[in-house]
Design a protein around this motif. Structure first.
Motif, PDB file in Angstrom:
ATOM      1  N   HIS A 207      -3.458  14.307  -2.109  1.00  0.00           N
ATOM      2  CA  HIS A 207      -4.597  13.384  -2.160  1.00  0.00           C
ATOM      3  C   HIS A 207      -5.009  12.997  -0.745  1.00  0.00           C
ATOM      4  N   GLU A 208      -6.298  12.973  -0.509  1.00  0.00           N
ATOM      5  CA  GLU A 208      -6.756  12.378   0.740  1.00  0.00           C
ATOM      6  C   GLU A 208      -6.402  10.893   0.728  1.00  0.00           C
ATOM      7  N   GLY A 209      -6.122  10.346   1.892  1.00  0.00           N
ATOM      8  CA  GLY A 209      -5.781   8.940   1.970  1.00  0.00           C
ATOM      9  C   GLY A 209      -6.996   8.044   1.752  1.00  0.00           C
ATOM     10  N   SER A 210      -6.772   6.751   1.831  1.00  0.00           N
ATOM     11  CA  SER A 210      -7.860   5.790   1.641  1.00  0.00           C
ATOM     12  C   SER A 210      -7.509   4.514   2.389  1.00  0.00           C
ATOM     13  N   ASP A 211      -8.430   3.576   2.392  1.00  0.00           N
ATOM     14  CA  ASP A 211      -8.156   2.278   3.021  1.00  0.00           C
ATOM     15  C   ASP A 211      -7.007   1.545   2.338  1.00  0.00           C
ATOM     16  N   TYR A 212      -6.645   1.967   1.128  1.00  0.00           N
ATOM     17  CA  TYR A 212      -5.660   1.221   0.350  1.00  0.00           C
ATOM     18  C   TYR A 212      -4.225   1.720   0.552  1.00  0.00           C
ATOM     19  N   ILE A 213      -4.039   2.762   1.363  1.00  0.00           N
ATOM     20  CA  ILE A 213      -2.695   3.322   1.554  1.00  0.00           C
ATOM     21  C   ILE A 213      -2.438   3.526   3.052  1.00  0.00           C
ATOM     22  N   ILE A 214      -1.489   2.815   3.615  1.00  0.00           N
ATOM     23  CA  ILE A 214      -1.135   2.892   5.043  1.00  0.00           C
ATOM     24  C   ILE A 214      -2.376   3.162   5.896  1.00  0.00           C
ATOM     25  N   SER A 215      -3.199   2.170   6.036  1.00  0.00           N
ATOM     26  CA  SER A 215      -4.398   2.253   6.865  1.00  0.00           C
ATOM     27  C   SER A 215      -4.409   1.050   7.802  1.00  0.00           C
ATOM     28  N   LYS A 216      -5.422   0.997   8.657  1.00  0.00           N
ATOM     29  CA  LYS A 216      -5.538  -0.173   9.537  1.00  0.00           C
ATOM     30  C   LYS A 216      -5.875  -1.424   8.736  1.00  0.00           C
TER      31      LYS A 216
END
Length: 359
Positions: A207-216
């Motif tokens: 899966h591509e990441g998102s703001d909801y998973i280990i993000s700034k």
């Protein structure tokens, strides 16, 4: 309610110290990544402040002497207007739980909270729900469904070993690639190397990441490792979001991580993960944490940081023992033969499909 003598202004370097002292009294600090700070003054006295960093509103505080006057809501509205003028539409807020009503009044909805410490909100009531609905389309049946979150800067034999072990021990594995472009290898390159390195596996969805998973947004500490800062609250927010929203959407009941002998931030994150995922007070099912001993070569744990050290050194022959053939081919082509540094590779390699099933 604003008085005639109240005024809002953008804080310049000359008044930065005043803001820092105002925040310090209220248990906050003016963080180093701040791009813009505003202050609300009454008779030349600072009575409220707030800042913008990327798409995050933070360092918001109001004097207790003006509680109930709507000063907080006025500050938030001003910050949102500034963010919009900077082209930031998806906005998030870190704030103390007691300030949550102020942001709710400005259209922000809660994402996760560490009781009595910090709340994370976003300026939408449906964005997270839409993302979860998209994830649910990729749910698989099985007794054991695993989740992995990986930055892979770059993808090594250690990363491959972790995914292979998860695939062997579970019916299906969902792997999320950290999307934040804050590493030496760009997001597009990291994603490409992961997909190439896992072609032989048939029960994993990338899966591509998102703001909801280990993000700034959820875990900014992860991206300032050089300062060796461990922010417990950030880790707990990120992991609470994963347990309460991401994992249930895909039926994930196990999370795989590699043991971390080098990085204090990742090591702390892994320890907090076990606490949050095993917390019976949270509403969603517990998640078993499987910490896998690092893959080793010649008695040393394989790490992406070691690979980065070798690039550009005179010991390039040692790379082949640490990375898959696909990663080695990329490094030789893009970093060695062309004499490139690690940064600057931003061409999109794959189409805008956020899910890749390896079957």
């Amino acid at each position: 309610m604003l008085f005639e003598q109240d005024r809002i202004e953008i804080i310049t370097a000359r008044k930065k110290t005043q803001v820092e002292e105002f925040l310090k009294v209220r248990g906050l600090t003016l963080e180093s990544d701040i791009e813009l700070t505003i202050g609300l003054f009454r008779d030349k006295t600072l009575i409220g402040t707030g800042s913008i960093a990327g798409n995050i509103i933070k360092c918001v505080a109001v004097s207790c002497k003006v509680t109930g006057e709507g000063i907080g809501l006025k500050l938030v509205s001003e910050l949102v207007n500034h963010a919009y003028s900077m082209g930031r539409r998806k906005l998030y807020v870190y704030t103390k739980p007691q300030y949550r009503p102020i942001f709710s009044g400005a259209g922000f909805s809660p994402l996760a909270e560490v009781p009595e410490t910090v709340t994370l909100l976003e300026n939408s009531s449906s964005r997270l729900a839409t993302y979860i609905k998209e994830l649910e389309q990729y749910r698989k049946t099985g007794t054991n469904i695993a989740g992995i979150v990986m930055n892979a800067n770059p993808f090594t034999l250690g990363h491959r070993y972790l995914v292979e072990k998860a695939c062997q021990e579970n019916d299906w594995v969902h792997l999320f690639v950290v999307k934040e472009d804050a590493s030496e290898f760009s997001y597009d390159v990291r994603l490409r190397l992961i997909l190439d390195g896992l072609e032989h596996l048939h029960n994993v969805t990338v899966h591509e990441g998102s703001d909801y998973i280990i993000s700034k947004v959820t875990f900014p500490t992860y991206f300032i490792k050089d300062k060796q800062i461990v922010e417990d609250a950030h880790a707990r927010l990120d992991l609470t979001l994963f347990r309460n929203h991401i994992a249930p959407a895909l039926g994930i009941n196990r999370r795989y991580v590699g043991s971390e002998p080098f990085c204090i931030v990742t090591s702390h994150y892994n320890r907090v993960m076990k606490e949050v995922f095993d917390d019976s007070a949270l509403p969603c099912p517990v998640i078993e944490v499987k910490e896998v001993r690092r893959h080793e070569q010649s008695g040393h744990a394989v790490s992406a940081s070691r690979v980065r050290e070798l690039i550009g050194s005179v010991e390039l022959d040692k790379l082949s023992a640490l990375v898959p053939a696909s990663t080695l081919s990329y490094i030789n082509k893009e970093h060695v033969s062309k004499g490139h540094t690690n940064k600057g590779h931003t061409n999109k390699v794959y189409p805008a499909n956020p899910f890749y099933t390896m079957n």
